[in-house]
Design a protein around this motif. Structure first.
Motif, PDB file in Angstrom:
ATOM      1  N   LEU A 210     -63.573   4.176   8.144  1.00  0.00           N
ATOM      2  CA  LEU A 210     -62.136   3.982   8.301  1.00  0.00           C
ATOM      3  C   LEU A 210     -61.779   3.014   9.422  1.00  0.00           C
ATOM      4  O   LEU A 210     -60.585   2.772   9.653  1.00  0.00           O
ATOM      5  CB  LEU A 210     -61.456   5.331   8.587  1.00  0.00           C
ATOM      6  CG  LEU A 210     -61.528   6.403   7.502  1.00  0.00           C
ATOM      7  CD1 LEU A 210     -60.921   7.701   8.015  1.00  0.00           C
ATOM      8  CD2 LEU A 210     -60.816   5.949   6.237  1.00  0.00           C
ATOM      9  N   SER A 213     -59.335   0.049   8.646  1.00  0.00           N
ATOM     10  CA  SER A 213     -57.980   0.519   8.363  1.00  0.00           C
ATOM     11  C   SER A 213     -57.305   1.051   9.625  1.00  0.00           C
ATOM     12  O   SER A 213     -56.107   0.825   9.845  1.00  0.00           O
ATOM     13  CB  SER A 213     -58.019   1.612   7.290  1.00  0.00           C
ATOM     14  OG  SER A 213     -58.536   1.104   6.069  1.00  0.00           O
ATOM     15  N   HIS A 221     -47.596   0.451  11.781  1.00  0.00           N
ATOM     16  CA  HIS A 221     -47.667   1.100  10.478  1.00  0.00           C
ATOM     17  C   HIS A 221     -47.186   0.180   9.358  1.00  0.00           C
ATOM     18  O   HIS A 221     -47.753   0.174   8.261  1.00  0.00           O
ATOM     19  CB  HIS A 221     -46.841   2.389  10.495  1.00  0.00           C
ATOM     20  CG  HIS A 221     -47.479   3.475  11.293  1.00  0.00           C
ATOM     21  ND1 HIS A 221     -47.026   4.784  11.292  1.00  0.00           N
ATOM     22  CD2 HIS A 221     -48.555   3.467  12.124  1.00  0.00           C
ATOM     23  CE1 HIS A 221     -47.783   5.520  12.092  1.00  0.00           C
ATOM     24  NE2 HIS A 221     -48.721   4.740  12.604  1.00  0.00           N
ATOM     25  N   ARG A 230     -53.244   2.979   3.276  1.00  0.00           N
ATOM     26  CA  ARG A 230     -52.481   4.215   3.095  1.00  0.00           C
ATOM     27  C   ARG A 230     -52.446   4.933   4.444  1.00  0.00           C
ATOM     28  O   ARG A 230     -53.330   5.719   4.781  1.00  0.00           O
ATOM     29  CB  ARG A 230     -53.106   5.073   2.006  1.00  0.00           C
ATOM     30  CG  ARG A 230     -53.160   4.374   0.651  1.00  0.00           C
ATOM     31  CD  ARG A 230     -53.905   5.179  -0.384  1.00  0.00           C
ATOM     32  NE  ARG A 230     -53.236   6.453  -0.678  1.00  0.00           N
ATOM     33  CZ  ARG A 230     -53.686   7.340  -1.550  1.00  0.00           C
ATOM     34  NH1 ARG A 230     -54.831   7.094  -2.218  1.00  0.00           N
ATOM     35  NH2 ARG A 230     -53.043   8.463  -1.767  1.00  0.00           N
ATOM     36  N   ASP A 232     -50.702   7.278   6.142  1.00  0.00           N
ATOM     37  CA  ASP A 232     -50.733   8.725   6.361  1.00  0.00           C
ATOM     38  C   ASP A 232     -52.088   9.315   5.996  1.00  0.00           C
ATOM     39  O   ASP A 232     -52.633  10.160   6.730  1.00  0.00           O
ATOM     40  CB  ASP A 232     -49.629   9.403   5.546  1.00  0.00           C
ATOM     41  CG  ASP A 232     -48.239   9.089   6.082  1.00  0.00           C
ATOM     42  OD1 ASP A 232     -48.142   8.686   7.258  1.00  0.00           O
ATOM     43  OD2 ASP A 232     -47.261   9.225   5.317  1.00  0.00           O
ATOM     44  N   LEU A 233     -52.646   8.886   4.864  1.00  0.00           N
ATOM     45  CA  LEU A 233     -53.939   9.421   4.441  1.00  0.00           C
ATOM     46  C   LEU A 233     -55.029   9.054   5.432  1.00  0.00           C
ATOM     47  O   LEU A 233     -55.836   9.920   5.845  1.00  0.00           O
ATOM     48  CB  LEU A 233     -54.284   8.888   3.053  1.00  0.00           C
ATOM     49  CG  LEU A 233     -55.660   9.282   2.510  1.00  0.00           C
ATOM     50  CD1 LEU A 233     -55.770  10.792   2.372  1.00  0.00           C
ATOM     51  CD2 LEU A 233     -55.935   8.590   1.175  1.00  0.00           C
ATOM     52  N   VAL A 234     -55.086   7.782   5.847  1.00  0.00           N
ATOM     53  CA  VAL A 234     -56.122   7.344   6.784  1.00  0.00           C
ATOM     54  C   VAL A 234     -55.967   8.054   8.127  1.00  0.00           C
ATOM     55  O   VAL A 234     -56.963   8.505   8.725  1.00  0.00           O
ATOM     56  CB  VAL A 234     -56.062   5.811   6.962  1.00  0.00           C
ATOM     57  CG1 VAL A 234     -56.978   5.367   8.097  1.00  0.00           C
ATOM     58  CG2 VAL A 234     -56.457   5.112   5.664  1.00  0.00           C
ATOM     59  N   SER A 235     -54.737   8.177   8.602  1.00  0.00           N
ATOM     60  CA  SER A 235     -54.509   8.838   9.883  1.00  0.00           C
ATOM     61  C   SER A 235     -54.938  10.300   9.830  1.00  0.00           C
ATOM     62  O   SER A 235     -55.595  10.810  10.755  1.00  0.00           O
ATOM     63  CB  SER A 235     -53.036   8.733  10.277  1.00  0.00           C
ATOM     64  OG  SER A 235     -52.640   7.389  10.437  1.00  0.00           O
ATOM     65  N   ASN A 236     -54.584  10.990   8.762  1.00  0.00           N
ATOM     66  CA  ASN A 236     -54.953  12.401   8.639  1.00  0.00           C
ATOM     67  C   ASN A 236     -56.466  12.573   8.517  1.00  0.00           C
ATOM     68  O   ASN A 236     -57.045  13.514   9.098  1.00  0.00           O
ATOM     69  CB  ASN A 236     -54.252  13.025   7.439  1.00  0.00           C
ATOM     70  CG  ASN A 236     -52.757  13.166   7.641  1.00  0.00           C
ATOM     71  OD1 ASN A 236     -52.284  13.254   8.776  1.00  0.00           O
ATOM     72  ND2 ASN A 236     -51.997  13.183   6.556  1.00  0.00           N
ATOM     73  N   LEU A 237     -57.119  11.696   7.745  1.00  0.00           N
ATOM     74  CA  LEU A 237     -58.576  11.779   7.635  1.00  0.00           C
ATOM     75  C   LEU A 237     -59.239  11.533   8.989  1.00  0.00           C
ATOM     76  O   LEU A 237     -60.215  12.208   9.349  1.00  0.00           O
ATOM     77  CB  LEU A 237     -59.074  10.761   6.614  1.00  0.00           C
ATOM     78  CG  LEU A 237     -58.826  11.080   5.134  1.00  0.00           C
ATOM     79  CD1 LEU A 237     -59.260   9.905   4.264  1.00  0.00           C
ATOM     80  CD2 LEU A 237     -59.571  12.345   4.721  1.00  0.00           C
TER      81      LEU A 237
END
Length: 337
Positions: A210, A213, A221, A230, A232-237
């Motif tokens: 990641l 990204s 953002h 993406r 939100d998805l990358v940040s959460n992962l």
């Protein structure tokens, strides 16, 4: 050769030096040749071989694991939170993992595997508690994430206090966790490293995948989204990976604070903010810092052995003061506020 290339090329040699110094030096020093011979020939029947294989090597491997996972987690969190003080120790992850392990052992008699799972859940709970308190305090209006850091300090104080209350409630079992709760890199935790190392390794692989990204997210953002990220998805992962990495490290040897805070600040001026280069540098340098810290903890106060977490807290406290002065108390920082 650029400065960044020079730093990236030199960090593996520093790690090798730190590793062989860790397994060779200290009380009852062993020659480098003897340490290398013990590693490659596995001569556990000799005194030097037994010391290296059963005591110093497990300590060194634990130090490498903890330093690498914490330093990488700190670099990612500082970027996502946009605060130079962010790290697993300042965002409630370490404290949450600590209190869940101690509470699980005292209340439910958790074994080693269950303690590891409790550490992961506790790290996640600690971070969520930190975020919840920051939002209640109006942290969404704080562009520098200071409310999140203050919330992390509050959560950490509360959770460590609860862990200490459990320790005081049962003096007979206190010695089982008294060293661990202060961050104790010790060869007796080698079985914990064997059980949980894959969790941190998987988290580091995910963060490396990641990294590009995440670097785009650091630019903003909107820019990242326009480049196809993406957000939100990358940040959460990424946050989930830091929770797994830091929680697994705490499960092994207790909370080793501030290596995640210190190392990214050492390297960012040298290699830049591009996480594709910063994360590998943090991984190797964090391991080296923990190896040298463990060596100092063993040798500097001989015949006494200081817990590595205590030494890292001392170092981190000094760096914490420097960071606060630079980012929050300087004239330029006040002008940006």
């Amino acid at each position: 050769m650029t400065r960044r290339s020079l730093v990236l090329a030199s960090t593996p040699f520093v790690l090798a030096l730190a590793f062989f110094a860790n397994i060779s030096l200290g009380p009852g020093s062993i020659s480098p040749a003897g340490a290398i011979g013990a590693l490659f020939h596995m001569e556990a029947d000799s005194y030097e071989g037994a010391v290296v294989l059963y005591q110093r090597l497990p300590r060194a491997l634990i130090a490498i694991y903890v330093g690498a996972t914490m330093a990488v987690s700190g670099a990612v969190l500082q970027g996502l939170v946009r605060n130079p003080l962010a790290s697993p120790s300042t965002l409630g992850m370490n404290a949450g993992a600590t209190v869940f392990v101690v509470a699980g052992a005292y209340l439910f008699d958790f074994g080693m595997t269950a303690q590891g799972m409790a550490a992961l859940v506790g790290a996640l709970f600690g971070f969520f508690a930190c975020v919840a308190i920051a939002r209640l305090a109006g942290g969404s209006a704080d562009p520098r994430g200071l409310a999140l850091i203050l919330s992390g300090a509050l959560v950490s104080i509360l959770f460590i206090g609860i862990a200490n209350a459990f320790l005081l409630s049962d003096p007979a079992r206190r010695m089982d966790f008294l060293g661990w709760v202060t961050g104790n890199i010790n060869h007796v935790y080698g079985d914990r490293l064997y059980a949980f190392w894959w969790i941190g390794a998987a988290a580091l692989v995910l963060l490396a995948a990641l990294s590009r990204s995440l670097t785009l997210i650091l630019l903003g953002h909107e820019k990242a989204a326009s480049a196809g990220v993406r957000v939100d998805l990358v940040s959460n992962l990424a946050i989930g990976a830091t929770v797994l990495a830091s929680g697994s490290a705490v499960a092994i040897c207790g909370p080793i604070g501030f290596v995640g805070l210190v190392v990214p600040h050492i390297l960012r001026p040298l290699v830049g903010s591009n996480l594709s280069a910063l994360l590998p540098a943090c991984m190797v340098t964090g391991a080296s810092v923990c190896l040298f810290a463990d060596l100092c903890a063993r040798a500097a106060f001989h015949p006494y052995v200081l817990h590595t977490g205590v030494l890292m807290d001392l170092l981190g406290g000094l760096v914490f003061i420097v960071i606060v002065r630079r980012f929050y108390l300087s004239g330029s920082a006040r002008g940006l506020a």
